[in-house]
Design a protein around this motif. Sequence first.
Motif, PDB file in Angstrom:
ATOM      1  N   ASN A  72      12.090  -5.151   4.921  1.00  0.00           N
ATOM      2  CA  ASN A  72      11.350  -4.086   4.249  1.00  0.00           C
ATOM      3  C   ASN A  72      12.275  -3.566   3.155  1.00  0.00           C
ATOM      4  N   HIS A  78       9.079  -3.706  -5.383  1.00  0.00           N
ATOM      5  CA  HIS A  78       8.257  -3.661  -6.591  1.00  0.00           C
ATOM      6  C   HIS A  78       9.078  -3.748  -7.871  1.00  0.00           C
ATOM      7  N   HIS A  98       5.902  -4.057   5.316  1.00  0.00           N
ATOM      8  CA  HIS A  98       5.781  -2.660   4.897  1.00  0.00           C
ATOM      9  C   HIS A  98       5.073  -1.889   5.997  1.00  0.00           C
ATOM     10  N   ILE A  99       5.514  -0.671   6.173  1.00  0.00           N
ATOM     11  CA  ILE A  99       4.900   0.205   7.166  1.00  0.00           C
ATOM     12  C   ILE A  99       3.494   0.593   6.709  1.00  0.00           C
ATOM     13  N   SER A 100       3.401   1.004   5.453  1.00  0.00           N
ATOM     14  CA  SER A 100       2.111   1.429   4.897  1.00  0.00           C
ATOM     15  C   SER A 100       1.382   0.224   4.319  1.00  0.00           C
TER      16      SER A 100
END
Length: 138
Positions: A72, A78, A98-100
Amino acid sequence: MKKIMIINGPNLNLLGVREKNIYGNQDFASFFEELKAQYTDVDLSYFQSNHEGEIIDKLHEIGFTYDGVVLNAGAYTHTSLAIGDAIAGITTPVVEVHISNVHKREAFRHHSYLAPNCTGVICGFGLQSYTLGIASFL
Ligand code: DQA
């Protein structure tokens, strides 16, 4: 025994403190203890850094001997061509997590410089994204 490393990038040391509505209440240290208890047959290790170069150095260090990396990279996902290139340069497979659900969020989170060089991408399942990332190597 398979050797798998979880690498967390910038600001993920603040899990459980930072933007709890997005990233949840649990700190990573206690979650990592749960993971180790769940995967007693895996040699699981953890590294976190807020510094791009340190993440690259770690990928180089372990990227020819480990069986998998669950990465992560936080916001570097990005922005970082260099981490993308590091993943391309090693032989250990890397899964981006990714958590979200980054695709539900701002447009600048929709692009990843890492994903083209990763085995796969898992996002949006909270901390379970890491569990799924580990499972992908087993
Ligand atoms: C994140 C998503 C990124 O866009 C953000 O910059 C993070 C965390 C996640 O786990 O959901 O720091 O990688």
